[in-house]
Enzyme design. Structure first.
Site, mmCIF file in Angstrom:
data_model
loop_
_atom_site.group_PDB
_atom_site.id
_atom_site.type_symbol
_atom_site.label_atom_id
_atom_site.label_comp_id
_atom_site.label_asym_id
_atom_site.label_seq_id
_atom_site.Cartn_x
_atom_site.Cartn_y
_atom_site.Cartn_z
ATOM 1 N N GLY A 1 -40.399 -16.230 -43.921
ATOM 2 C CA GLY A 1 -39.693 -14.956 -43.957
ATOM 3 C C GLY A 1 -40.354 -13.934 -43.053
ATOM 4 C CB SER A 39 -38.261 -14.014 -26.749
ATOM 5 O OG SER A 39 -38.916 -12.909 -26.156
ATOM 6 C CD GLU A 71 -43.913 -20.027 -34.960
ATOM 7 O OE1 GLU A 71 -44.403 -18.901 -35.064
ATOM 8 O OE2 GLU A 71 -42.701 -20.260 -35.025
#
Lengths: 375, 406
Positions: free
Chosen positions: B127, B391, B249
């Site tokens: 989240g 991004s 990540e």
């Protein structure tokens, strides 16, 4: 040098554009896309009766508006802007293109039906093995008395589920990929021996695999001379390719405009993302692709009757295929996550742009064709 | 300098290869080869096999039940997994919240959550993103107000909305960044909460993506009550956990091994498909234009692979994942996207039919060749890779600032 539209052409563009922006909303389109039949016959009726655009490129003697490729370009660009799924390309540009070139009784019979909206045509030309080679045909039409017997499998025939007629390419002679021996037929879609497997396409239209099993057709279904159809197929596919370039111009225009709007509204790091220079430059590059797509469409459309038509069409399609990818991918990227959701129009423009990239040959195919035609 | 694996590494490679060949579920292999959507059971089936073998916590320290493998061993495992068409385990528990918990969590949190992450008993989702906080993560608005309950214990009351929550429809737990102090700088005043998805007030709504998949969701939190002991690390210091997690990540985000398989699949398609041009029907792979793009892709993939190996070598000599992992993310995702572009180009006309995958017991055959029907949806879906995880524009900002000092 005159790039201005005539008053009639300007009126055509304005009336189509106004009709589509008033009635062909994104929500209305998606309702049709997701419905059982996959299109909106009421829109088709309005195209015929209210707008008269199904007669745009046909002679007045047939009941048309007396236009040609430029009228098709105008309509197709508006179709691109509104993501219209109804088969103007297949019926008017392609079906009409073959019939106008063939002339005679078949043209006299069917063109008025196109204009009044009662005839819907699908172009059954591609085959599973053939890719973009128009002569790679295993479908056969064997002479049988006065007529022919048709056998074969046509791949990804757009608009086939809605069609009243198919235009089919088949071999009446010659071997696969040979230039001679290709014939073209216009046959009723409900002829005995035709079966279809219908499905939606990723860009929101409908298509079918169409199977012909011993379909008996009359000699009067032949378009042009038997065995000498390939040059006509190439000509009509070039006209269709120019029309798809026009549609692509409309699609990338909307992708760019939508991205500009979004970049002015979406805030990140305390300012509108359109204020970031890296995105500004990207949107400038998109703008340049859009303008060049329009230019190349015009160039190719104006040269469809010239001797080196093929080369000009290939240069336009190569440029527009590359531009469609660049503009489409960057529109999604600048929208971020919301760009890959199926809810917003932007993603559906991207999907149509992605299919336009390869329709009637992708960037590589047209670059190779261009190279082969270079002086 | 030595490019070769040691004898131990080769023995390890053979062990992994054999294990995957003997134990990877055959049904899963067929599904992943065609890029089918996977069910919850599909995701968990391989997880459970690996957990039983002790190979789920690939990057975890041994003391928490991990393998303790070296970075070279982890690389070999990823390589062999892709070679055997084995899926990668989902990262949300194993690569994201797990390392946060064993690095920053309390002994109670470690005991409660880590074994269940390893075994696959709990399905986690992330989240982080919100409608107003994408790459600008610090702008998040979901707020958590602290209060004392009737039972005298401390709780947070959480209100807000998360979005792009991957596979939340299956999740047992969600780890959330929430705002616990709205009066300070954006990066301060954020806390890292673990929330049970069964808590009243949580609603999960699907977002359908361009390819037609239900992979991501909106998660709405309305007066969701969370015990204070479910906060990891200090109140208002959640940004520390967030940054740590994002760095983790990004490692492994390059996806080199899977991309190698992707290139092989393109070649297989291009040996079957026939080139359009000319009188002779040559394979597409003989088309010089197409072949050149495959060759450039392979070369770029090799450059990525050796850059990743250099990064791994740096990590195994003690350096944590640094800003150079942004390079791996940018180049890795660009290559993943090019693979899907080339696959879509390769299938020609049969990229257009939209085929919605098989349900159980649905025997309808796809339109066109088997390799074609997922080409377009996969191409559309993979546009996400240059957007998620920060991004690629943001990754370039990170390199400009952290590496180039601009």
């Amino acid at each position: 040098m005159d790039f201005n539209f005539t008053d009639e052409q300007t009126m055509l563009r304005d009336s189509v554009g106004r009709y589509l922006s008033d009635t062909y909303t994104f929500d209305a389109r998606m309702t049709a896309v997701n419905g059982d039949s996959g299109w909106n016959p009421g829109v088709w009726k309005a195209f015929a009766e209210e707008l008269g655009i199904l007669g745009a490129p046909f002679a007045e003697a047939h009941g048309g508006l007396g236009g040609g490729a430029i009228e098709n370009m105008i309509v197709m660009e508006e179709i691109g802007k509104a993501l219209v799924i109804e088969p103007y390309l297949q019926t008017v540009v392609i079906g009409g293109g073959f019939l106008k070139a063939a002339g005679g009784a078949l043209a006299d019979a069917v063109i008025p039906q196109i204009i009044d909206g009662s005839a819907v045509i699908a172009f059954a030309y591609a085959e599973p093995q053939g890719r973009y080679n128009l002569a790679d045909l295993r479908t056969t039409a064997k002479k049988d008395g006065a007529g022919y017997v048709l056998n074969g499998h046509k791949a990804v025939v757009y608009a086939a589920p809605w069609a009243t007629h198919f235009i089919v390419t088949a071999r009446t002679g010659g071997s696969v990929r040979e230039r001679s021996g290709v014939s073209v037929f216009l046959i009723p879609a409900n002829a005995a021996g035709i079966t279809r497997r219908d499905y939606p396409t990723v860009d929101g239209a409908r298509a079918s695999e169409v199977y012909f099993e011993n379909v008996a057709i009359g000699a009067d279904t032949l378009i042009g001379a038997e065995g000498e159809g390939l040059p006509l197929v190439e000509q009509v596919v070039d006209e269709a390719t120019a029309a798809v370039c026009a549609e692509g111009s409309g699609v990338v225009r909307k992708l760019h405009e939508g991205t500009l709007d979004y970049s002015r509204q979406r805030k990140q790091f305390g300012k509108a993302i359109g204020e970031f220079q890296v995105l500004q430059h990207r949107m400038v590059d998109m703008f340049m692709e859009v303008e060049q797509a329009v230019s190349m469409t015009l160039m190719a459309t104006l040269r469809l009757d010239e001797r080196d038509r093929a080369k000009h069409v290939s240069s336009a399609k190569n440029k527009i295929s590359r531009g469609a990818r660049f503009v489409g991918q960057n529109a999604v990227q600048i929208h971020g996550g919301i760009g890959i959701s199926n809810e917003l129009a932007i993603g559906h423009y991207f999907k149509r742009a992605s299919m336009i990239e390869s329709q009637f040959g992708d960037a590589d195919y047209h670059l190779r064709r261009y190279e082969s035609l270079m002086d | 300098m030595d490019l070769n694996f040691s004898a131990e590494d080769i023995a390890f490679r053979d062990e992994v290869r054999t294990f995957i060949a003997d134990n990877y579920p055959a049904g899963l292999r067929a599904k992943s080869e065609e890029g089918e959507e996977l069910s919850k059971e599909d995701f968990l089936s391989w997880h459970k096999v690996l957990a039983a073998k002790g190979w789920a916590g690939i990057a975890w320290p041994v003391e928490y039940g991990g393998t303790g493998w070296t970075s070279v061993q982890r690389y070999i495992f990823a390589e062999e997994s892709a070679r055997g068409d084995a899926m990668r385990l989902l990262p949300f528990g194993l690569n994201m919240v797990g390392p946060v918990i064993y690095t920053f969590g309390t002994p109670e949190q470690k005991a409660k959550f880590l074994p269940r992450i390893l075994s696959g008993a709990d399905w986690w989702c992330q989240g982080y993103s919100e409608p107003g906080a994408g790459s600008d993560l610090a702008n998040l608005r979901t707020k958590a107000e602290r209060f004392t309950g009737d039972d005298g214990k401390e709780y947070y009351r959480v209100n807000g909305q998360k979005t792009w929550t991957t596979l939340a429809q299956h999740a047992d737990w969600i780890f959330c960044l929430v705002r616990t102090d709205p009066t300070v700088k954006p990066q301060e005043g954020i806390s890292f909460l673990l929330i049970d998805m069964k808590t009243p007030g949580i609603t999960v709504r699907p977002i359908i993506t361009l390819g037609g998949e239900h992979e991501v969701n909106e998660v709405w939190l309305e007066d969701v009550i969370v015990p204070v002991e479910n906060r990891v690390f200090h109140e208002n210091k959640g940004w520390t956990c967030a940054k740590f997690l994002l760095a983790h990540e990004r490692t492994g985000i390059a996806g080199v091994a899977a991309s190698k398989r992707g290139v092989e699949r393109i070649k297989t398609i291009a040996r079957t498909e026939i080139d359009s041009f000319g009188d002779d029907a040559q394979p597409l792979l003989a088309n010089p234009f197409f072949k050149r793009k495959v060759a450039e892709l392979e070369i770029d993939l090799t450059a990525l692979e050796f850059t990743e190996l250099r990064t791994l070598a740096g990590e195994s000599s003690g350096k944590g994942p640094g800003p150079e992992s942004s390079l791996l993310k940018i180049k890795g995702t660009e290559i993943q996207q090019r693979i899907t572009e080339l696959a879509l180009e390769a299938v020609g006309h049969y990229g257009a039919p939209y085929f919605r995958g098989f349900g159980e017991g649905d025997n309808e055959h796809p339109i066109g060749p088997d390799y074609a029907h997922r080409a377009a949806p996969t191409y559309f879906n993979m546009r996400k890779t240059s957007i998620y995880g920060g991004s690629n524009e943001i990754q370039r900002n990170i390199i400009a600032k952290m590496v180039l000092g601009l």
